[in-house]
Structures are given as structure tokens and as C-alpha cells.
Design a protein around this motif. Structure first.
Motif, PDB file in Angstrom:
ATOM      1  N   ASP A  19       0.798  -1.246   0.000  1.00 24.68           N
ATOM      2  CA  ASP A  19       0.000   0.000   0.000  1.00 24.68           C
ATOM      3  C   ASP A  19       0.826   1.290   0.000  1.00 24.68           C
ATOM      4  OD1 ASP A  19      -2.414  -1.300  -0.212  1.00 24.68           O
ATOM      5  OD2 ASP A  19      -3.173  -0.735   1.762  1.00 24.68           O
ATOM      6  N   ASP A 140      -1.555   3.300  -4.182  1.00 24.81           N
ATOM      7  CA  ASP A 140      -0.317   2.805  -4.791  1.00 24.81           C
ATOM      8  C   ASP A 140      -0.469   2.379  -6.254  1.00 24.81           C
ATOM      9  OD1 ASP A 140      -1.841   0.781  -3.615  1.00 24.81           O
ATOM     10  OD2 ASP A 140      -0.131  -0.443  -3.072  1.00 24.81           O
ATOM     11  N   ARG A 187      -7.340  -8.921  -0.256  1.00 22.51           N
ATOM     12  CA  ARG A 187      -7.106  -8.074   0.928  1.00 22.51           C
ATOM     13  C   ARG A 187      -7.740  -8.717   2.157  1.00 22.51           C
ATOM     14  NH1 ARG A 187      -5.084  -2.966  -0.535  1.00 22.51           N
ATOM     15  NH2 ARG A 187      -5.565  -2.030   1.477  1.00 22.51           N
TER      16      ARG A 187
HETATM   17  N1  HSE Z   1      -1.790  -2.366  -2.419  1.00 25.03           N
HETATM   18  C1  HSE Z   1      -2.966  -2.963  -2.977  1.00 25.03           C
HETATM   19  C2  HSE Z   1      -3.057  -4.402  -2.514  1.00 25.03           C
HETATM   20  C3  HSE Z   1      -2.905  -2.917  -4.454  1.00 25.03           C
HETATM   21  O1  HSE Z   1      -2.038  -5.086  -2.547  1.00 25.03           O
HETATM   22  O2  HSE Z   1      -4.145  -4.846  -2.121  1.00 25.03           O
HETATM   23  C4  HSE Z   1      -4.087  -3.560  -5.114  1.00 25.03           C
HETATM   24  O3  HSE Z   1      -3.953  -3.479  -6.493  1.00 25.03           O
END
Ligand code: HSE
Length: 300
Positions: A19, A140, A187
Motif C-alpha cells: 500500500d 499505490d 485483501r
Molecule cells: N496495495 C494494494 C493491494 C494494491 O495489494 O491490495 C491492489 O492493487
């Protein structure tokens, strides 16, 4: 009265920087065309390349929702336009597909309005597109897609973003296997707590990667491309993850990890030739498991 904008794919996280790190690549990317029309309101005239999967309702599509938010913010109520989205990237690819669409849309609208906001000021709007697409307003992907280069999100509240320099001869190989991973799911499976031991490793690698990139120290970049927090959990979502990673390292990649939430995988290499050779080896490993994949090589 007409603007066409391209926004590139991005590699988020860059191994240790969940992130907080992301960089833009040359291709692929999404394209948004907008035409001014006399009646107020935003209409989606067409979406190509999504096989009918994205909402056509402007109140539900991330591209038009962020455009509507921008109009609201600027208190412009009489503006009308037609939007065409060319979805060149697969959904759920880990290449910042939803981010590229939202960025192309918000950028095109800002241009058509005569650039009332800077790119930096557009960023929070583009982040809202991510909230709609996957439930989390991370920066990001949208950050580097909008601003280019290698970006660090030092803080989300308040938002504090800066760009760092990277070596001229640094190349990214992005390999997109023909499978889909939903970012929300990727996530959801993460743990909310991190052990002190892992936090220490990760902080060391984050610091090492930044210093390595800025000082053109390829060995330091290589030693720092390690993620002890997110990659071990998400790797299970990608068939052949370890084999593909090992194949990349064996061909001289500095490091290899998951691009964003996956399933795409990326590597950094010194020189284009190595980056291309690495890509072929990774593609070959996926092919051995009967998974087709596409390779994109670009300077960062
Ligand atoms: N930083 C985010 C994740 C990017 O890894 O969930 C998602 O595209």
C-alpha cells in the motif's frame, strides 16, 4: 470538446511496500474518450474490451463516479459529456486495471474543463475510484498511474506522496497469467496484526529498497525485494508462484514478487535484455502448468 486520455498499468506494493510503493509501466493501459454534449450529466456511451462485465450505469461505474465527484467538488452543475472506456487490461489482473480506468477518466475530464486541478489534487478523486472498485481507497496504483514514475505514499492521513528516482537501466517485467484474483478477496485474507519480528524485517527492506533505487545499488535493491508480511499469504492464490519466482531469479532478475494483489507477477532487472529473458522463463513456467500468460517489459 473532445479529449482522449491513456493511463498506464502499475505495479503496486513492489514486494516490501504494501500500500505504500507503486510504479508505472509503459504498457498495457486503459483509454478513456470524452465528448462534450449540450445536456448536463455524464453518460457512458460505450465500454469496449470488458465483455460486458462493468456497470454501464454512471452512478455505479468507478470511472464516471470519480468524474461526478470532481464536478461536484468544482460546483459545476451544467456540464454534460459522453464517455467511452476502452478496457485494454483484464479485470482482477493485479496490474492496476481499475486504477488506470479511473485515472484516465478523471484526467480527461480535468483537461476538458481547462485543468482546474493539478495532478496531485486529482489524486484523492482517483483514490475514490479504488474504493468503489475494491472497497479500499489505496493510492499505490492510482498515484503512479496519474503521476508517473516510482511513488511512495508516506502517509494516507493526511495524504503525503512523493516520487523517488530509479536507475536508468532498471527494467520491469510484468507477467500476467490468464487467471483472475479479486482484489477485495486478496485483501480480506490478510492478517490485521504483524509480529514485531516481521515488522523489523519489512522496515529494513523498505529502507533498503528506497536507498538501493536512489543510489543505483542493484545488490541492495535485490536484497531488499523481500516481503515477509503479504506475499507468503497471497502466494497461495497464484498457481506455480514459487516455480515462476525461482525461474525469474535463475535468469538474473534482481527480485520477483506479486504485482499488486496478483495474480500478475513482476520482477526488476538490470537491462532490457535480462528483463526479456526473465519474462520468457516465467511464461514458460506458467505454460508448464497450462496457464497462458502475457509479458510486458518496460523501463521504469
Ligand atoms: N496495495 C494494494 C493491494 C494494491 O495489494 O491490495 C491492489 O492493487
Amino acid at each position: 470538446n473532445y479529449i482522449k486520455a491513456f493511463a498506464p498499468a502499475t505495479v503496486a506494493n513492489v514486494a516490501c511496500g504494501f500500500d505504500i510503493f507503486g510504479f508505472a509501466v509503459d504498457e498495457p493501459g486503459d483509454v478513456v474518450e470524452i465528448y462534450r454534449r449540450d445536456e448536463p450529466g455524464i453518460v457512458i456511451a460505450d465500454i469496449t474490451g470488458d465483455e460486458g462485465r462493468l456497470p454501464r450505469d454512471p452512478l455505479r461505474n468507478a470511472v464516471t463516479v470519480v468524474m461526478l465527484r470532481l464536478l461536484d467538488h468544482l460546483k459545476i452543475f451544467d456540464f454534460g459529456c459522453e464517455v467511452i472506456l476502452h478496457k485494454n487490461m483484464p479485470l482482477g489482473s493485479g496490474m492496476g486495471s481499475s486504477a488506470a480506468s479511473a485515472v484516465a477518466g478523471i484526467f480527461a475530464l480535468n483537461e476538458l474543463l481547462g485543468q482546474p486541478l493539478t495532478r496531485q489534487q486529482l489524486l484523492p478523486f482517483a483514490m475514490e475510484g479504488e474504493r468503489i472498485a475494491c472497497g479500499s481507497a489505496h493510492a499505490d496504483n492510482v498515484g503512479p498511474s496519474l503521476m508517473g514514475g516510482f511513488l511512495v505514499i508516506r502517509s494516507y492521513q493526511p495524504l503525503d506522496v512523493f516520487r523517488i528516482t530509479v536507475p536508468e537501466n532498471l527494467y520491469c517485467t510484468l507477467v500476467n497469467p490468464d487467471i483472475e484474483v479479486n482484489t477485495k478477496d486478496a485483501r480480506f485474507i490478510l492478517r490485521n496484526e504483524v509480529s514485531l519480528k516481521n515488522a523489523i524485517s519489512q522496515m529494513g527492506n523498505v529502507a533498503g529498497l528506497i536507498a538501493g533505487l536512489m543510489q543505483e545499488d542493484y545488490d541492495l535493491i535485490s536484497r531488499s525485494m523481500v516481503d515477509v508480511i503479504v506475499e507468503p499469504i497471497r502466494a497461495i492464490l497464484i498457481p506455480e508462484f514459487n516455480e515462476v519466482k525461482q525461474a525469474a531469479i535463475a535468469q538474473g532478475a534482481l527480485g520477483c514478487s506479486i504485482s499488486g494483489a496478483g495474480p500478475s507477477m513482476f520482477t526488476l532487472s538490470k537491462g532490457r535484455e535480462t528483463a526479456e529473458r526473465v519474462g520468457k522463463a516465467m511464461q514458460q513456467k506458467f505454460a508448464e502448468a497450462e496457464i497462458d500468460s502475457k509479458i510486458y517489459v518496460s523501463a521504469i
